[in-house]
Design a protein around this motif. Sequence first.
Motif, short mmCIF file in Angstrom:
data_model
loop_
_atom_site.label_atom_id
_atom_site.label_comp_id
_atom_site.label_asym_id
_atom_site.label_seq_id
_atom_site.Cartn_x
_atom_site.Cartn_y
_atom_site.Cartn_z
N ILE A 186 -7.42 -3.42 2.10
CA ILE A 186 -8.26 -2.29 2.50
C ILE A 186 -8.66 -2.41 3.97
O ILE A 186 -8.76 -1.41 4.70
CB ILE A 186 -9.49 -2.20 1.58
N ALA A 187 -8.87 -3.65 4.43
CA ALA A 187 -9.26 -3.87 5.83
C ALA A 187 -8.13 -3.54 6.80
O ALA A 187 -8.36 -3.30 7.98
CB ALA A 187 -9.71 -5.32 6.03
N GLY A 188 -6.89 -3.51 6.29
CA GLY A 188 -5.75 -3.12 7.11
C GLY A 188 -5.32 -4.19 8.09
O GLY A 188 -5.73 -5.35 7.99
N ARG A 196 -8.93 2.32 -1.22
CA ARG A 196 -9.90 1.88 -2.22
C ARG A 196 -10.01 2.92 -3.34
O ARG A 196 -10.07 2.56 -4.52
CB ARG A 196 -11.27 1.68 -1.56
N GLN A 253 -7.50 -7.54 -2.45
CA GLN A 253 -7.69 -6.09 -2.31
C GLN A 253 -8.45 -5.77 -1.03
O GLN A 253 -8.09 -4.83 -0.31
CB GLN A 253 -8.43 -5.55 -3.52
N GLU A 254 -9.49 -6.54 -0.75
CA GLU A 254 -10.28 -6.29 0.45
C GLU A 254 -9.47 -6.53 1.71
O GLU A 254 -9.64 -5.83 2.72
CB GLU A 254 -11.55 -7.15 0.45
N ARG A 255 -8.58 -7.52 1.67
CA ARG A 255 -7.69 -7.75 2.82
C ARG A 255 -6.81 -6.53 3.05
O ARG A 255 -6.60 -6.10 4.19
CB ARG A 255 -6.81 -8.98 2.58
N SER A 262 -5.78 4.75 5.50
CA SER A 262 -7.21 4.47 5.65
C SER A 262 -7.67 3.58 4.51
O SER A 262 -7.24 3.75 3.36
CB SER A 262 -8.02 5.76 5.70
N GLY A 263 -8.54 2.64 4.83
CA GLY A 263 -9.06 1.74 3.82
C GLY A 263 -9.83 2.46 2.73
O GLY A 263 -9.73 2.12 1.56
N HIS A 307 0.81 -1.22 0.00
CA HIS A 307 0.00 0.00 0.00
C HIS A 307 0.84 1.27 0.00
O HIS A 307 0.34 2.34 -0.32
CB HIS A 307 -0.92 0.01 1.22
#
Length: 283
Positions: free
Chosen positions: A179-181, A198, A175-177, A193-194, A158
């Motif tokens: 974004i979840a941090g 995104r 990607q969702e993993r 920040s997620g 990131h």
Amino acid sequence: MNATGPAAALTGSAPPPRTPPDAVAGRPSVARRVLGILDAFSPQRPALSLSDISRRAGLPPATAHRLVGELTRWGALERDEHGLYRIGLRLWEVAALAPRGQALREAAMPFLEDLYEATHENVQLAVLDGLEVVYIERISSRNAVHVFTRVGGRWPAHATGVGLALLAHADPALQERAIAGPLRRFTPKTICSGAELRRVLAEVRRTGVAISDGQVELIALSVAAPVYGPDDTVVAAVSIVVPSETSDARALIPAVRACARGISRALGAPHALRRPPSAAARA
């Protein structure tokens, strides 16, 4: 009492399964112990004594001595004149067989060299491994802006240009993993920040390039583009890292895109073998 041997076959019962020695009381397997030894080494600690290895791998000294001896005889480790151990060349030979390593690097080198000659700045090639990028090539000059990356090194995706270019085209679940941090902060400009991540990934997909300005070091700006493989999926990313205060990211985009397209063409990516729309229009 359970029967064993021929008697067990006659009575229809079977002896209990034999428990592997390494599974007793949760003891780690031999493979895990060997990997723990290799994992004890790092860029900050490239040379270790036997006691260091034993402590960092969490192994009894006798076990560490035996396994280190076997790894040294095979060539995975080398022992210098001071009695310190280092990663051996045999592991480099094995690593060179990775399809995302040596073969990709060989296809990319002519284009990376062209980009470097045009800029004399840091030029990098990386692949995605989970939520991290692994750098498989880097060309730099003495006067180029400072970067922390090195060949074989890892960095959170990131926070880097190549990482954003790769994440933007990664599997949606991955990607969702990301974004979840959690998203580690390195500078005040790091994406943490997620929601912001995104948005940035969507912008990368829209423009075809990723720009990371001051995320790892405030003095450095990275422009990256994805590299496509034979099935038109993203297999790597190429980037140039320049001083943020004196560089215009927009001016670097055409060169980085051309480099990424050249590598993609060398790898046989179908979309890269076709002429870009602008060239077709001119024709």
